[in-house]
Design a protein around this motif. Structure first.
Motif, short mmCIF file in Angstrom:
data_model
loop_
_atom_site.label_atom_id
_atom_site.label_comp_id
_atom_site.label_asym_id
_atom_site.label_seq_id
_atom_site.Cartn_x
_atom_site.Cartn_y
_atom_site.Cartn_z
N UNK A 11 8.01 -2.85 -0.29
CA UNK A 11 6.62 -3.12 0.09
C UNK A 11 5.66 -2.30 -0.78
N UNK A 12 6.08 -1.08 -1.09
CA UNK A 12 5.23 -0.21 -1.92
C UNK A 12 5.23 -0.68 -3.37
N UNK A 13 6.41 -1.00 -3.88
CA UNK A 13 6.54 -1.36 -5.30
C UNK A 13 5.91 -2.72 -5.61
N UNK A 14 6.15 -3.70 -4.75
CA UNK A 14 5.71 -5.06 -5.06
C UNK A 14 4.31 -5.38 -4.53
N UNK A 15 3.98 -4.85 -3.33
CA UNK A 15 2.69 -5.17 -2.72
C UNK A 15 1.67 -4.04 -2.85
N UNK A 16 2.13 -2.89 -3.29
CA UNK A 16 1.26 -1.72 -3.41
C UNK A 16 0.70 -1.29 -2.06
N UNK A 17 1.49 -1.46 -0.99
CA UNK A 17 1.12 -0.94 0.33
C UNK A 17 1.27 0.58 0.32
N UNK A 18 0.43 1.27 1.09
CA UNK A 18 0.67 2.70 1.29
C UNK A 18 1.92 2.88 2.14
N UNK A 19 2.46 4.09 2.19
CA UNK A 19 3.76 4.33 2.82
C UNK A 19 3.76 3.99 4.31
N UNK A 20 2.70 4.37 5.04
CA UNK A 20 2.64 4.06 6.47
C UNK A 20 2.67 2.56 6.71
N UNK A 21 1.90 1.85 5.93
CA UNK A 21 1.83 0.39 6.05
C UNK A 21 3.19 -0.22 5.74
N UNK A 22 3.87 0.31 4.72
CA UNK A 22 5.19 -0.21 4.34
C UNK A 22 6.19 -0.04 5.48
N UNK A 35 -1.41 1.11 -9.26
CA UNK A 35 -0.07 1.01 -9.85
C UNK A 35 0.52 2.37 -10.19
N UNK A 36 -0.34 3.29 -10.66
CA UNK A 36 0.17 4.61 -11.04
C UNK A 36 0.45 5.51 -9.83
N UNK A 37 0.15 5.01 -8.62
CA UNK A 37 0.43 5.78 -7.42
C UNK A 37 1.72 5.36 -6.73
N UNK A 38 2.38 4.32 -7.27
CA UNK A 38 3.59 3.82 -6.63
C UNK A 38 4.66 4.90 -6.56
N UNK A 39 4.91 5.57 -7.69
CA UNK A 39 5.93 6.62 -7.71
C UNK A 39 5.63 7.74 -6.73
N UNK A 40 4.43 8.34 -6.79
CA UNK A 40 4.09 9.39 -5.83
C UNK A 40 4.16 8.94 -4.38
#
Length: 594
Positions: free
Chosen positions: A95-106, A36-41
């Motif tokens: 996708x990143x905020x709600x599912x916590x996917x990494x950027x490439x996956x999103x 969760x704390x990695x969403x912003x970065x």
């Protein structure tokens, strides 16, 4: 509305989760959950990559010459417009905020979602804009991958392990064994592919991961949409898309029951595998990577019957492992087994286990039209003696740390026997000259082609032990491509010719006083356990997750009572039916005596 898709069951159990669709060209995109704390970065990383691609496109526009076609400049403008589109950017961030996917996956997930929408557009011009979207997304993913710790710009990164709140399952047209290996310990609870057979290497690795899987599901990747809830029934070969609440609850109950059964079988872990009539059976493990050794010991394996060394050579961008790296990998397995035997198979590259394109172009210089019949396994090793020598030296060096057996795959000619044994002796001599310590190894051969089974007496003169690779033996005996779902129904382990070759190999090897083991899929299939015991097999090698079920079957078997029926089945037209009927009678007789 709920939809059912049928395929081939290749790895048992039930998986429930959101679908992650991976087109064949996107299979190497990194898939991992972030905290969760990695969403912003992660969102800032996505924005930084987008800004970089925008700068590159702007620079391209400035660099174009005056005679550059206007269409090219317009294309760059379209790509820039897509990059600056706030709706697209917002959907990707979601996708990143709600599912916590990494950027490439999103990015890949949003591309798949939009691609479906473009495909359904009636206007041909708008449909063709899908290509622009794919090009932008590819450029963005490559930029992200080039600046992350999860892969390089060419490979687009591996799948890494992280925990997430939403279970996910992988849906693809096909997945290579090398890509499947990247999913070990990964985020996916199961997978579905359009193509494949029960004993393709992709299916084998799925079983090694111990996750439910269905292959040969034809149009699954076109029917299932990104983020659909799906159920994978690995027992029935069924995929249920958008299940009703009632069906969902039923399968969740089956999941819980399956876990209870696995827990019950796990209690047999340290119990010796001895039949009801006192016959001791050796149960070994198949592994792909050094990290698998711990799981083999934990599962109660009495050693490693097959270390598939080729997986050390995959996903390396063309750079093969050197002698020291291989030595350390083999040594780590030998030490982890704590004195138990370790059988290392020399590299079995080819067929559906190719190296990446760079390695193939450098080492093979050509593409085989039929890789299953081409330059693979020992043929490949003998064609590249430098590479083969490196591997043999590494294996011999590892042998000083414990009990190591060296297994040579797919030998079918007397000349190959002589050449392989000569290379092993040359490896010993080279280590002696270099003053490098090494250990003794027993040398064995795999029986994978009918020619090898038919010339078994010659093999027994030269090799210390025999290992039967039933997957390829069935494929070559019946002329069936085991990765081709269109002929999957003809792939029959119960075929009289197959059973005859397996049984005669077991019996002749034991008569010669040498050890014989089956390391193919038949060894881990409880349907064949009693039959194999009845024809004389006393050593099975399989994935660690299959050991408890096979051990349970052995503990409940009186081998002597089944031997007469096995003999009848081997000479009959329908071995499966003859065996099934006779087995029921034999078990009934045992029950009456008891």
């Amino acid at each position: 509305m709920s939809v059912q898709v049928f395929g081939l069951p290749v790895s048992r159990g039930v998986a429930i989760g959101r679908a992650v669709l991976v087109a064949s060209s996107w299979v190497d995109v990194a898939h991992y959950f972030i905290e969760a704390d990695q969403v912003g970065p992660e969102i800032r990383r996505l924005k930084a990559a987008r800004d970089q691609v925008c700068r590159e496109f702007e620079a391209l526009k400035l660099d174009v010459q005056g005679d550059t076609p206007a269409e090219l400049v317009a294309l760059l403008d379209v790509h820039l417009m897509l990059l600056h589109d706030e709706v697209l950017a917002s959907a990707t961030r979601q996708w990143i905020e709600e599912r916590h996917y990494n950027a490439e996956w999103a990015v890949a997930a949003q591309l798949e979602t939009l691609s479906r929408q473009f495909d359904e557009m009636e206007d041909e011009y708008l449909r063709e804009r899908k290509a622009d979207l794919e090009q932008v997304a590819e450029r963005l993913i490559r930029t992200l991958a080039a600046h992350s710790g999860h892969g390089d710009a060419s490979a687009l990164g591996p799948v890494v392990s992280c925990e997430g709140d939403v279970p996910v399952v992988l849906v693809a047209n096909d997945i290579s064994p090398a890509d499947m290996m990247q999913f070990k310990g990964g985020v996916f609870r199961g997978f579905v592919t359009d193509v494949g057979g029960r004993t393709s290497h992709t299916a084998i690795v799925a079983r090694s991961l111990d996750i439910p899987a269905v292959v040969g599901a034809r149009d699954a990747s076109r029917i299932i949409r990104q983020d659909d809830w799906i159920i994978i029934d690995g027992d029935a070969g069924l995929v249920i898309v958008d299940p009703s609440p009632m069906i969902l609850e039923e399968y969740r109950f089956r999941q819980r029951q399956g876990q209870l059964e696995r827990d019950r079988l796990a209690r047999l872990r340290h119990r010796p595998a001895v039949s009801l009539d006192g016959q001791r059976v050796q149960l070994l493990a198949n592994i792909e990577l050094p990290s698998d050794a711990a799981a083999a010991v934990e599962a109660g394996a009495e050693g490693v019957g097959l270390f598939r060394s080729e997986f050390l050579f995959m996903n390396r961008g063309g750079r093969l492992p050197d002698e020291q790296e291989q030595y350390e990998a083999y040594r780590d397995v030998v030490i982890a087994l704590r004195g138990l035997p370790v059988t290392i198979r020399t590299i079995d590259i080819g067929a559906d286990k190719p190296l990446d394109r760079m390695s193939l172009s450098e080492l093979r210089h050509e593409h085989s039209l039929n890789p299953a019949m081409g330059l693979r396994a020992i043929r490949w090793s003998l064609a590249d003696p430098g590479m083969f020598m490196v591997q043999l030296r590494a294996i011999l060096r590892a042998a000083q740390h414990g009990s190591v057996r060296l297994l040579v795959p797919m030998i079918s000619h007397p000349g190959e026997i002589r050449a392989a044994l000569d290379m092993i002796e040359r490896a010993r001599e080279s280590l002696r000259r270099d003053g490098i310590a090494f250990g003794d190894v027993a040398v064995g051969a795999m029986i994978e082609v009918p020619a090898a089974a038919l010339m078994l007496p010659i093999f027994l003169k030269h090799f210390d032990f025999i290992s039967i690779g039933t997957n390829d033996l069935i494929q070559y005996t019946l002329a069936i491509d085991r990765a081709d779902e269109s002929v999957a129904h003809l792939y029959d382990p119960w075929h009289p010719a197959v059973l005859g070759l397996v049984a005669s190999t077991i019996q002749a090897t034991r008569a010669a006083g040498k050890e014989v083991c089956i390391c193919g899929e038949m060894a881990g299939d409880a349907e064949f356990t009693e039959m194999l015991l009845a024809v004389g097999l006393r050593s099975f090698s399989m994935h660690p997750s299959q050991l408890p079920a096979i051990k349970q079957r052995i503990l409940r078997t009186e081998i002597a009572a089944l031997e007469p029926q096995a003999a009848l089945a081997l000479v009959g037209d329908d071995p499966r039916a003859i065996w099934a009927a006779g087995r029921v009678r034999a078990l009934a007789a045992i029950a009456q005596v008891a």
